[in-house]
Write an enzyme that holds these catalytic residues in place. Structure first.
Site, PDB file in Angstrom:
ATOM      1  CG  ASP A 154     -10.610 -13.934 -20.564  1.00 58.98           C
ATOM      2  OD1 ASP A 154     -11.555 -13.720 -21.357  1.00 58.98           O
ATOM      3  OD2 ASP A 154     -10.170 -13.069 -19.780  1.00 58.98           O
ATOM      4  CB  VAL A 155     -13.821 -16.072 -25.131  1.00 58.25           C
ATOM      5  CG1 VAL A 155     -14.092 -17.561 -25.071  1.00 58.25           C
ATOM      6  CG2 VAL A 155     -14.831 -15.273 -24.329  1.00 58.25           C
ATOM      7  CG  ASN A 172     -22.762 -20.567 -25.989  1.00 59.02           C
ATOM      8  OD1 ASN A 172     -23.892 -20.152 -26.219  1.00 59.02           O
ATOM      9  ND2 ASN A 172     -22.389 -21.007 -24.777  1.00 59.02           N
ATOM     10  CE1 TYR A 211     -26.322 -10.811 -23.971  1.00 62.35           C
ATOM     11  CE2 TYR A 211     -28.220 -10.117 -25.257  1.00 62.35           C
ATOM     12  CZ  TYR A 211     -27.455 -11.124 -24.707  1.00 62.35           C
ATOM     13  OH  TYR A 211     -27.813 -12.444 -24.888  1.00 62.35           O
ATOM     14  CE  LYS A 243     -25.174 -12.205 -27.258  1.00 63.77           C
ATOM     15  NZ  LYS A 243     -24.257 -13.351 -27.275  1.00 63.77           N
ATOM     16  CB  THR A 302     -31.092 -19.370 -17.128  1.00 61.96           C
ATOM     17  OG1 THR A 302     -31.646 -18.065 -16.934  1.00 61.96           O
ATOM     18  CG2 THR A 302     -30.637 -19.512 -18.556  1.00 61.96           C
TER      19      THR A 302
HETATM   20  N1  LIG Z   1     -30.067 -17.235 -21.604  1.00 64.22           N
HETATM   21  C1  LIG Z   1     -30.760 -16.569 -22.512  1.00 64.22           C
HETATM   22  O1  LIG Z   1     -31.951 -16.271 -22.341  1.00 64.22           O
HETATM   23  C2  LIG Z   1     -30.088 -16.185 -23.818  1.00 64.22           C
HETATM   24  C3  LIG Z   1     -30.869 -15.713 -24.882  1.00 64.22           C
HETATM   25  C4  LIG Z   1     -30.245 -15.348 -26.077  1.00 64.22           C
HETATM   26  C5  LIG Z   1     -28.857 -15.475 -26.194  1.00 64.22           C
HETATM   27  N2  LIG Z   1     -28.126 -15.926 -25.134  1.00 64.22           N
HETATM   28  C6  LIG Z   1     -26.662 -16.040 -25.318  1.00 64.22           C
HETATM   29  O2  LIG Z   1     -26.312 -17.399 -25.175  1.00 64.22           O
HETATM   30  C7  LIG Z   1     -24.969 -17.506 -24.696  1.00 64.22           C
HETATM   31  C8  LIG Z   1     -24.939 -18.387 -23.468  1.00 64.22           C
HETATM   32  O3  LIG Z   1     -25.827 -17.855 -22.510  1.00 64.22           O
HETATM   33  P1  LIG Z   1     -26.263 -18.667 -21.191  1.00 64.22           P
HETATM   34  O4  LIG Z   1     -27.583 -18.137 -20.773  1.00 64.22           O
HETATM   35  O5  LIG Z   1     -26.080 -20.116 -21.414  1.00 64.22           O
HETATM   36  O6  LIG Z   1     -25.175 -18.071 -20.171  1.00 64.22           O
HETATM   37  P2  LIG Z   1     -24.525 -18.685 -18.841  1.00 64.22           P
HETATM   38  O7  LIG Z   1     -24.180 -17.508 -18.001  1.00 64.22           O
HETATM   39  O8  LIG Z   1     -25.391 -19.763 -18.262  1.00 64.22           O
HETATM   40  O9  LIG Z   1     -23.178 -19.359 -19.380  1.00 64.22           O
HETATM   41  C9  LIG Z   1     -22.150 -18.594 -19.941  1.00 64.22           C
HETATM   42  C10 LIG Z   1     -20.824 -19.319 -19.745  1.00 64.22           C
HETATM   43  O10 LIG Z   1     -19.815 -18.509 -20.349  1.00 64.22           O
HETATM   44  C11 LIG Z   1     -18.706 -18.475 -19.483  1.00 64.22           C
HETATM   45  N3  LIG Z   1     -17.935 -17.245 -19.707  1.00 64.22           N
HETATM   46  C12 LIG Z   1     -18.270 -15.972 -19.348  1.00 64.22           C
HETATM   47  N4  LIG Z   1     -17.294 -15.134 -19.671  1.00 64.22           N
HETATM   48  C13 LIG Z   1     -16.306 -15.870 -20.242  1.00 64.22           C
HETATM   49  C14 LIG Z   1     -15.020 -15.568 -20.763  1.00 64.22           C
HETATM   50  N5  LIG Z   1     -14.526 -14.314 -20.778  1.00 64.22           N
HETATM   51  N6  LIG Z   1     -14.277 -16.578 -21.272  1.00 64.22           N
HETATM   52  C15 LIG Z   1     -14.748 -17.845 -21.279  1.00 64.22           C
HETATM   53  N7  LIG Z   1     -15.939 -18.198 -20.779  1.00 64.22           N
HETATM   54  C16 LIG Z   1     -16.717 -17.219 -20.264  1.00 64.22           C
HETATM   55  C17 LIG Z   1     -19.286 -18.539 -18.076  1.00 64.22           C
HETATM   56  O11 LIG Z   1     -18.326 -18.976 -17.128  1.00 64.22           O
HETATM   57  C18 LIG Z   1     -20.445 -19.508 -18.274  1.00 64.22           C
HETATM   58  O12 LIG Z   1     -20.060 -20.849 -18.038  1.00 64.22           O
HETATM   59  C19 LIG Z   1     -24.517 -16.072 -24.430  1.00 64.22           C
HETATM   60  O13 LIG Z   1     -23.775 -15.608 -25.538  1.00 64.22           O
HETATM   61  C20 LIG Z   1     -25.819 -15.314 -24.306  1.00 64.22           C
HETATM   62  O14 LIG Z   1     -25.687 -13.961 -24.621  1.00 64.22           O
HETATM   63  C21 LIG Z   1     -28.711 -16.298 -23.962  1.00 64.22           C
END
Ligand SMILES: NC(=O)c1ccc[n+]([C@@H]2O[C@H](COP(=O)([O-])OP(=O)(O)OC[C@H]3O[C@@H](n4cnc5c(N)ncnc54)[C@H](O)[C@@H]3O)[C@@H](O)[C@H]2O)c1
Length: 276
Positions: free
Chosen positions: A80-81, A107, A175, A179, A210
């Site tokens: 848990d980060v 990430n 959010y 960021k 996604t």
């Molecule tokens: N998807 C987008 O469009 C997008 C755009 C810009 C930035 N981001 C950022 O990219 C990163 C990844 O996003 P994504 O779309 O791949 O998300 P996702 O939801 O597909 O994956 C996130 C992962 O983080 C894990 N996670 C969540 N809370 C956690 C915790 N407390 N401890 C450990 N692991 C945890 C989840 O279990 C999941 O496997 C995030 O920081 C998100 O804000 C995403």
């Protein structure tokens, strides 16, 4: 019948992922990835492993994280980060198993529905998003840096977002603020540790294609079209395209790239008007 492949996206804003990489820039390097079980983290685990890195997959979701680690021949560590001890244990796992911590891709992040306009968002939702998205990056950097300083080498990549540099009327206030914090913290760390051989960059992805986003926009093409009008490229990113940027930032190919807001957004942040 024609032999031209049909590249028409099934849903507006989507497209086929680019071909798999062939370069091997990360042989002998150890990478720690948080949120490796899904989305950008999973694509990065695959890409870094394909480039030769030994990958430690951290995730709170045991099933998804373990599946990712098994697939890339790496290690899984449940984390848990938001928990300092668990984050320290994550980086120690990497060091104990492989003898170095060369790449930290911090990430993991969330964007829950109760984080909305400032008018509606409560303090509890605000704090939860700050913990998972911003405090976690502070903890991961704090845990990774001692290993990298001893080695005199390292690349830290912290996932921010294009919303760190642009405002939206459809706000997710905590959010966006989280960021912005990731971006400012990464810049400062990149400056502080540059002369010790450590680079720190904030990765700022645009919207990624996604499953959640596909489902949302398949149901509501008008909403999809409203978003797409802002993207010069005319589609959302594939997770593999973001992972390619992670591999670049992790590798020595980016040896003079430090303390940046590394935008991978299809031109969103550069656009005033976009082509029809
Ligand atoms: N998807 C987008 O469009 C997008 C755009 C810009 C930035 N981001 C950022 O990219 C990163 C990844 O996003 P994504 O779309 O791949 O998300 P996702 O939801 O597909 O994956 C996130 C992962 O983080 C894990 N996670 C969540 N809370 C956690 C915790 N407390 N401890 C450990 N692991 C945890 C989840 O279990 C999941 O496997 C995030 O920081 C998100 O804000 C995403």
């Amino acid at each position: 019948m024609t032999d031209t492949p049909d590249t028409t996206p099934a849903v507006p804003g989507t497209s086929a992922a680019p071909a798999a990489p062939v370069c091997r820039r990360l042989v002998g390097r150890t990478a720690v990835i948080t949120g490796a079980g899904s989305g950008i983290g999973l694509a990065a685990a695959r890409r870094l492993a394909a480039e030769g890195a030994r990958v430690v997959c951290g995730d709170i979701d045991e099933r998804a994280g373990k599946a990712a680690a098994d697939e890339v021949g790496g290690l899984f560590a449940r984390v848990d980060v938001t928990d300092p001890e668990q984050v320290e244990a994550l980086f120690k796992t990497a060091y104990d198993a492989y003898g170095s911590v060369d790449i930290a891709f911090n990430n993991a992040g969330i964007s829950p529905p109760d984080d909305d306009s400032i008018l509606e968002t409560g303090l509890e939702a605000w704090k939860r998003v700050q913990d998972v998205n911003l405090t976690s990056v502070y903890l991961c950097c704090k845990a990774a840096l001692p290993y990298m300083r001893r080695q005199g080498r390292g690349s830290i990549i912290n996932t921010a977002s294009f919303v760190a540099v642009m405002g939206a009327a459809t706000s997710q206030i905590s959010y966006t603020a989280s960021k912005g914090g990731v971006l400012a913290m990464s810049r400062e760390l990149g400056v502080q540790f540059a002369r010790e051989g450590i680079r720190v960059n904030a990765l700022c992805p645009g919207p990624v294609n996604t499953p959640l986003l596909r489902e949302l926009f398949a149901k509501d093409p008008e909403r999809a079209a409203r978003r797409l009008v802002h993207i010069p490229v005319g589609r959302f990113a594939e997770a593999e395209e973001i992972a390619a940027a992670v591999a670049f930032l992790a590798s020595d190919d980016s040896s003079f790239v430090n303390a940046t807001d590394f935008l991978v957004d299809g031109g969103i942040s550069g656009a005033y008007v976009t082509p029809l």
